[in-house]
Design a protein around this motif. Structure first.
Motif, PDB file in Angstrom:
ATOM      1  N   LEU A 159       0.820  -1.213   0.000  1.00 16.88           N
ATOM      2  CA  LEU A 159       0.000   0.000   0.000  1.00 16.88           C
ATOM      3  C   LEU A 159       0.850   1.257   0.000  1.00 16.88           C
ATOM      4  CD1 LEU A 159      -2.926  -0.783   2.437  1.00 16.88           C
ATOM      5  CD2 LEU A 159      -3.115  -0.173   0.042  1.00 16.88           C
ATOM      6  N   ARG A 160       1.943   1.235   0.769  1.00 18.98           N
ATOM      7  CA  ARG A 160       2.776   2.432   0.757  1.00 18.98           C
ATOM      8  C   ARG A 160       3.891   2.311  -0.277  1.00 18.98           C
ATOM      9  NH1 ARG A 160       5.370   1.957   6.803  1.00 18.98           N
ATOM     10  NH2 ARG A 160       6.784   0.255   6.387  1.00 18.98           N
ATOM     11  N   PHE A 218      -1.391   2.988   7.939  1.00 17.07           N
ATOM     12  CA  PHE A 218      -1.207   1.939   6.940  1.00 17.07           C
ATOM     13  C   PHE A 218      -1.406   0.550   7.545  1.00 17.07           C
ATOM     14  CE2 PHE A 218       0.902   5.097   4.297  1.00 17.07           C
ATOM     15  CZ  PHE A 218       0.311   4.794   3.101  1.00 17.07           C
ATOM     16  N   SER A 221      -5.053   0.075   8.362  1.00 18.83           N
ATOM     17  CA  SER A 221      -5.806  -0.140   7.136  1.00 18.83           C
ATOM     18  C   SER A 221      -5.590  -1.555   6.610  1.00 18.83           C
ATOM     19  CB  SER A 221      -5.344   0.894   6.097  1.00 18.83           C
ATOM     20  OG  SER A 221      -6.097   0.804   4.949  1.00 18.83           O
ATOM     21  N   ALA A 222      -4.322  -1.988   6.611  1.00 20.91           N
ATOM     22  CA  ALA A 222      -4.002  -3.338   6.126  1.00 20.91           C
ATOM     23  C   ALA A 222      -4.608  -4.393   7.044  1.00 20.91           C
ATOM     24  CB  ALA A 222      -2.486  -3.513   6.056  1.00 20.91           C
ATOM     25  N   MET A 293      -1.234   8.087   5.941  1.00 24.17           N
ATOM     26  CA  MET A 293      -1.712   7.921   4.563  1.00 24.17           C
ATOM     27  C   MET A 293      -1.918   9.267   3.898  1.00 24.17           C
ATOM     28  SD  MET A 293      -4.396   4.839   4.441  1.00 24.17           S
ATOM     29  CE  MET A 293      -4.338   3.761   3.039  1.00 24.17           C
TER      30      MET A 293
ATOM     31  N   LEU B 228      -3.246  -6.362  -5.107  1.00 20.59           N
ATOM     32  CA  LEU B 228      -3.524  -6.869  -3.764  1.00 20.59           C
ATOM     33  C   LEU B 228      -4.330  -8.162  -3.791  1.00 20.59           C
ATOM     34  CD1 LEU B 228      -2.311  -4.177  -2.862  1.00 20.59           C
ATOM     35  CD2 LEU B 228      -3.954  -4.140  -1.037  1.00 20.59           C
ATOM     36  N   PHE B 316     -10.783  -0.458  -2.035  1.00 17.56           N
ATOM     37  CA  PHE B 316     -10.137   0.595  -2.826  1.00 17.56           C
ATOM     38  C   PHE B 316     -11.086   1.739  -3.169  1.00 17.56           C
ATOM     39  CE2 PHE B 316      -6.435  -2.097  -3.334  1.00 17.56           C
ATOM     40  CZ  PHE B 316      -5.447  -1.141  -3.306  1.00 17.56           C
ATOM     41  N   VAL B 319     -10.294   3.951  -0.310  1.00 16.07           N
ATOM     42  CA  VAL B 319      -8.948   4.542  -0.367  1.00 16.07           C
ATOM     43  C   VAL B 319      -8.871   5.563  -1.503  1.00 16.07           C
ATOM     44  CG1 VAL B 319      -6.484   4.050  -0.693  1.00 16.07           C
ATOM     45  CG2 VAL B 319      -7.882   2.461   0.594  1.00 16.07           C
ATOM     46  N   VAL B 327      -3.317   5.173  -4.307  1.00 17.16           N
ATOM     47  CA  VAL B 327      -3.749   4.135  -5.253  1.00 17.16           C
ATOM     48  C   VAL B 327      -2.833   4.145  -6.473  1.00 17.16           C
ATOM     49  CG1 VAL B 327      -5.642   3.330  -6.690  1.00 17.16           C
ATOM     50  CG2 VAL B 327      -6.132   4.354  -4.484  1.00 17.16           C
ATOM     51  N   VAL B 330       0.523   2.633  -5.694  1.00 16.46           N
ATOM     52  CA  VAL B 330       0.519   1.169  -5.606  1.00 16.46           C
ATOM     53  C   VAL B 330       0.658   0.583  -7.013  1.00 16.46           C
ATOM     54  CG1 VAL B 330      -0.873  -0.867  -5.045  1.00 16.46           C
ATOM     55  CG2 VAL B 330      -0.853   1.069  -3.493  1.00 16.46           C
TER      56      VAL B 330
END
Lengths: 380, 403
Positions: A159-160, A218, A221-222, A293, B228, B316, B319, B327, B330
Motif C-alpha cells: 500500500l505504501r 497503513f 488499514s491493512a 496515509m 492486492l 479501494f 482509499v 492508489v 501502488v
C-alpha cells in the motif's frame, strides 16, 4: 471453532503443542540444527507499547530450560507480568542496572504529540532489544511475529509502495554473519488464532492490547483489510505470506536469496538490520501531522506536480557535431544506477553510543537529541 | 469523483483554462468539463501511442502477385466486460479513430470487441442483446460474444490433469456447472477460476482473430486492486505477468500475445465521471451502472458469498476517495516488479503462468514432501489430489482449485 477446522496445522496447536516450537525453529533455520545456546525468545508485542518503558529498569531477562533441552531466554520489558511468569517457570532474573534512554513513551507523547510517535517507539524499542541482547551476550533474537503480522506487513508495504521493505519483511532471519545480533520470526507461519489457542491450551497468560498512542494508518488499514479477507477465504493470511516471500525475489536490485543467513553475497541484509529500526511498524512519514496515509498522499501529489515541471537536460542540450570544437566541458551525469552503486550503505558505528549504524550518528541518538532539546534542563 | 457544487457561493474558475466554471476535481485541481475530458483523452492517447510503437502494422503481400507489399492496419482485440472501465476504453478508442479519420488519415487500427458471458446464467440471445446498443453506437468495430464454456476445450489449459485432480472423468468434456461444482464451495475460488478461464479465452481469441494485441480496460484502481487480490490469492510470483503490459506466452499457444492496459493512468472514479460526460452518456451501455459506480452501497449478507475481488473493490473505493495518489502509487510501484522465468520449467497447467520452483521448495521446507498438508482428518483422496496437483499447478491455482 468450526471456522478454524480447515486451518493447516491446527492440530499441532491443540493436540501436539510440544511439537510446534521445535518444528518452527527447524523451519526458521532451514533444516540446519538451530544454534542451541543462542536462542532467545522475546515477547514484546508491538501493541503493548502502553506498558513498556524505555528505561532499563523494566528490562528483565529470564532463562528457560524447556523439555527438549533447548535453552531459551525470555526478555520482557514488563516487570509486573515477568514477575509472575518467573514464578511460573521458576527462572532466575537478571536486571541490567543502567537506564538507556531515560524516556518513557508517555513522556515522548507529551513532547512530540499524538501523531508520529511510531518512529520513536520503533527505533528505541528495537535498539533497546538489540543492546540488551548484546549486553547479555546473545547472538540471536527471536520475535513472536505471527503469520497475521507478516501478512499485514506485506499488505502495508504494498500500500505504501515500499518495495525495499517488501523484499525484507518476509525473511525469517534478518542480519547476516557480520551483524552482531540476528533476528528471527519462528512463528511466521502460525496464524494468530492458532497461537491464541496454543496459549489457551497451555494456560499461558498473554496480553492483547492495541497501541494507545498512535493507531498506525497503513498498518491499521491493512489489518482491517486482512480481517475481511480472512472471512472470505480463511487461508488468505498464509497465501499473502507466500506471495510476499515470492515477491521479495521480484524486487529489482534486491538479493534473490530469500534467507538472511545466506546474505554474505549481498549487502542488503546489513542495511536491513540498521534500517529496520527506522519506523519498522510506522514510517518516518508518520511524523507529519494529519495521518500517515494523508501525508504520503500529499507528498505524492506534490511529486506529480513537480514531475510535470522537470526537463530532461540530456535531451535539450544538443551534442556538438563532429569537427566542431567542443567549448563546453562534459560532466558525467549521475544516473540512478550509478548512485545506487556508489551510495550503498556501509555498516559502521555510531559516534555517540557505539551502536551499529550506517550514518555517523545513529537514528536513536538523532531522535534522542531532538527529544532532549525540548526537555527542561533544571530539575527539582 | 464528486462534482464540486458551487451553489450559494461565487463560481470557481477552472485552474487550467481559467475561462469556464470548474465543475470537476482532477487530481485535486478544480477543472471545467472540457479540461477534464481533455485530461482523460490525453492519458489514454499517451498509452495508445506507446502501443502503436510496440505493434508494427502488418505487411500484406500485394494481391496482384507482383509489386511492393502493402502496409495493412493494426488489429487489436478489446475485452469488454460491460463495466465502466472497458466501456470507457471502447469510447476512447472510438474517439481516437474518429479523430484520425476527421484529419483525413486512415483509421489507426481495426478493433474486435469480445464480450465473454457466463452461459450458466446467460443465454446467447441475452448476451447478443447486451451488445446491441454497442453495435449501433460503434458501427466501425466488430463485436463478438463468446460463451465461457468454450474455454473447456482450449488447448492452453492442461485439461486431462486438471479434471483428474478434480476427480472428474476426462471424457466426455464436463459442462461448466459440473466443473464449477467440483471446485471448493466458495465464491472466492469460483470467481478466481472463472476469471482465469475468461483470460484464456481472450488470449486465444487474440491469436485466432489475428489481432496484434489484447487490450484490457483496467484503470489505475483496478491494477492496484489486482495487485492486492493476486497477492491474497498466493499469486505473488506471477504478478508481473498479470499487471504489466507486455508479451505473455501460454502453453500450447502458437505465439506470445501482447497484453496492454491503455487506461492504467486513469483512476476509476475519473472514468465513472467520464461516462456522464460523453454525448450521449455511456451510462446507457453499462447494464449494472449503479453497482459499478458505488460498490460499497450493497450490504454484505454473508462473507462466504463475496469474492476476493469484491472485497478489494470495496476497500479501494474508500482509499481512492480519500487518498487517490496512494492508489496510483501502488499501481506504479507494483509495475516495477520484474518477471523471473525459468525456461526449464513448464507453466502452470491451469493459469499458464510460470511455476515458481524455488518458492515451492522453500514453502514445503526441508522436512519432506508429506509434512505440509498432512491435515488431521484429511481423506486419502484429498491427499492424493493435493499431491497430484502440486506437480503441475502453481500455488494460487492449488488454493483455488483444490482448496
Amino acid at each position: 471453532m468450526c471456522h478454524l477446522q480447515d486451518r493447516k496445522g491446527i492440530h499441532q496447536a491443540t493436540q501436539e503443542p510440544r511439537k510446534a516450537l521445535p518444528r518452527v525453529l527447524h523451519q526458521s533455520f532451514r533444516g540446519r540444527n538451530p544454534p542451541h545456546h543462542h536462542i532467545i525468545q522475546i515477547i514484546l508485542p508491538r501493541r503493548e507499547s502502553c506498558h513498556w518503558s524505555l528505561r532499563w529498569q523494566g528490562f528483565d531477562s529470564l532463562g528457560l530450560r524447556s523439555q527438549d533441552t533447548q535453552r531459551t531466554t525470555w526478555i520482557r520489558t514488563r516487570s509486573c507480568l515477568t514477575e509472575h511468569r518467573r514464578g511460573h517457570h521458576r527462572l532466575p532474573r537478571r536486571l541490567p542496572p543502567n537506564k538507556l534512554y531515560d524516556w518513557t513513551m508517555d513522556e515522548v507523547v507529551q513532547t512530540i504529540g499524538k501523531k508520529g510517535n511510531c518512529t520513536y517507539c520503533g527505533v528505541f524499542r528495537r535498539q533497546a532489544l538489540d543492546r540488551g541482547a548484546k549486553m547479555l551476550g546473545i547472538k540471536h533474537v527471536v520475535t513472536g511475529h505471527n503469520a497475521d503480522d507478516v501478512a499485514e506487513t506485506v499488505m502495508m508495504n504494498l500500500l505504501r509502495a515500499d518495495l525495499s521493505r517488501l523484499s525484507r519483511s518476509t525473511s525469517i532471519v534478518t542480519g547476516d554473519n557480520r551483524s552482531e545480533v540476528k533476528r528471527s520470526k519462528p512463528l511466521k507461519y502460525a496464524y494468530e488464532k492458532e497461537i491464541v489457542l496454543y496459549a489457551f491450551h497451555k494456560k499461558l497468560e498473554y496480553f492483547s492490547t492495541e497501541c494507545i498512542y498512535s493507531p498506525e494508518a497503513f498498518r491499521g488499514s491493512a489489518r482491517g483489510l486482512i480481517k475481511q479477507l480472512e472471512k472470505v477465504r480463511p487461508s488468505a493470511i498464509l497465501d499473502i505470506v507466500r506471495s510476499g516471500e515470492d515477491m521479495a525475489r521480484l524486487v529489482p536490485g534486491e538479493s534473490p536469496s530469500f534467507c538472511g543467513c545466506k546474505g554474505q553475497k549481498a549487502q542488503a541484509p546489513v542495511a536491513a538490520a540498521v534500517e529496520e529500526g527506522i519506523g519498522g511498524c510506522g514510517s518516518t512519514n508518520g511524523r507529519t501531522p494529519g495521518g500517515e496515509m494523508a501525508a504520503l498522499d500529499k507528498q505524492l501529489r506534490e511529486n506529480e506536480e513537480y514531475a510535470e515541471l522537470e526537463v530532461d537536460v540530456t535531451k535539450t542540450i544538443p551534442k556538438p557535431k563532429q569537427g566542431e570544437k567542443e567549448t563546453q566541458k562534459e560532466l558525467p551525469i549521475r544516473t540512478a544506477s550509478a548512485l545506487s552503486k556508489g551510495g550503498r550503505q556501509v555498516l559502521g558505528q555510531c559516534k555517540r553510543c557505539g551502536y551499529m549504524s550506517s550514518q555517523e550518528i545513529c537514528q536513536a541518538c538523532t531522535l534522542l537529541e531532538g527529544l532532549n532539546k525540548n526537555r527542561p534542563q533544571i530539575q527539582i | 469523483m464528486t462534482s464540486n457544487s458551487t451553489a450559494g457561493s461565487s463560481p470557481q474558475f477552472c485552474t487550467k483554462c481559467r475561462t469556464q466554471e470548474a465543475t470537476h476535481d482532477q487530481r485535486s485541481h478544480a477543472v471545467c468539463v472540457d479540461c477534464f475530458t481533455k485530461f482523460i483523452n490525453t492519458k489514454s492517447v499517451k498509452q495508445l501511442g506507446i502501443l502503436g510503437k510496440e505493434t508494427k502494422p502488418p505487411i500484406i503481400p500485394n494481391p496482384s502477385g507482383s509489386g511492393p507489399p502493402q502496409i495493412g492496419t493494426r488489429r487489436y482485440l478489446l475485452g469488454l466486460s460491460l463495466g465502466v472501465s472497458s466501456t470507457c476504453l471502447l469510447q476512447l478508442l472510438h474517439e481516437n479513430c474518429q479523430f484520425q479519420l476527421s484529419k483525413g488519415r486512415p483509421a489507426p487500427f481495426e478493433l474486435t470487441v469480445v464480450h465473454i458471458y457466463n452461459d450458466t446464467f446467460t443465454t446467447p440471445s441475452t448476451a447478443e442483446s447486451f451488445l446491441l446498443p454497442h453495435k449501433n453506437r460503434y458501427p466501425t468495430f466488430t463485436f463478438l460474444s463468446h460463451p465461457l464454456s468454450s474455454s473447456l476445450t482450449l488447448p492452453s489449459i492442461d485439461w486431462p490433469s486438471f479434471l483428474s485432480a478434480l476427480s472428474l472423468p476426462p471424457s466426455p468434456v464436463p459442462t461448466l456447472p459440473t466443473l464449477l461444482s467440483s471446485l471448493p464451495p466458495s465464491q472466492a475460488s469460483q470467481s478466481d477460476i472463472i476469471s482465469l478461464l475468461t483470460r484464456h479465452i481472450l488470449l486465444s481469441l487474440t491469436l485466432s482473430t489475428s489481432s496484434q494485441a489484447l487490450l484490457l480496460g483496467h484503470s489505475t484502481t483496478a491494477i492496484a486492486e489486482l495487485t492486492l487480490s493476486q497477492t491474497t490469492k498466493g499469486r505473488g510470483f506471477s504478478l508481473p505477468w498479470t499487471i504489466n503490459d507486455g508479451l505473455l506466452s501460454l502453453p500450447n499457444l502458437s505465439q506470445p500475445v501482447l497484453v496492454f492496459h491503455p487506461l492504467r493512468d486513469i483512476l476509476r472514479k475519473e472514468l465513472v465521471e467520464f461516462t456522464k460526460l460523453t454525448s450521449p452518456p455511456l451510462t446507457g451501455l453499462i447494464p449494472d451502472v449503479e453497482k459499478s459506480n458505488n460498490p460499497e452501497a450493497h450490504q454484505v449478507l454473508n462473507h462466504k458469498d463475496l469474492s476476493i475481488e469484491e472485497v478489494m473493490t470495496r476497500y479501494f473505493a474508500d482509499v481512492e476517495r480519500s487518498y487517490p495518489s496512494v492508489v496510483a502509487n501502488v499501481a506504479r510501484t507494483s509495475a516495477r516488479l520484474v518477471r523471473i522465468f525459468d525456461e526449464d520449467r513448464k507453466g502452470c497447467g491451469l493459469c499458464g503462468m510460470p511455476m515458481d520452483g524455488e518458492g515451492d521448495e522453500r514453502w514445503r521446507g526441508e522436512l519432506g514432501e508429506g509434512d505440509v498438508g498432512d491435515e488431521e482428518g484429511e481423506t486419502e483422496e484429498g491427499e492424493r489430489r493435493r499431491r497430484e496437483g502440486r506437480r503441475w499447478l502453481c500455488y494460487g491455482c492449488q488454493r483455488s482449485a483444490l482448496g
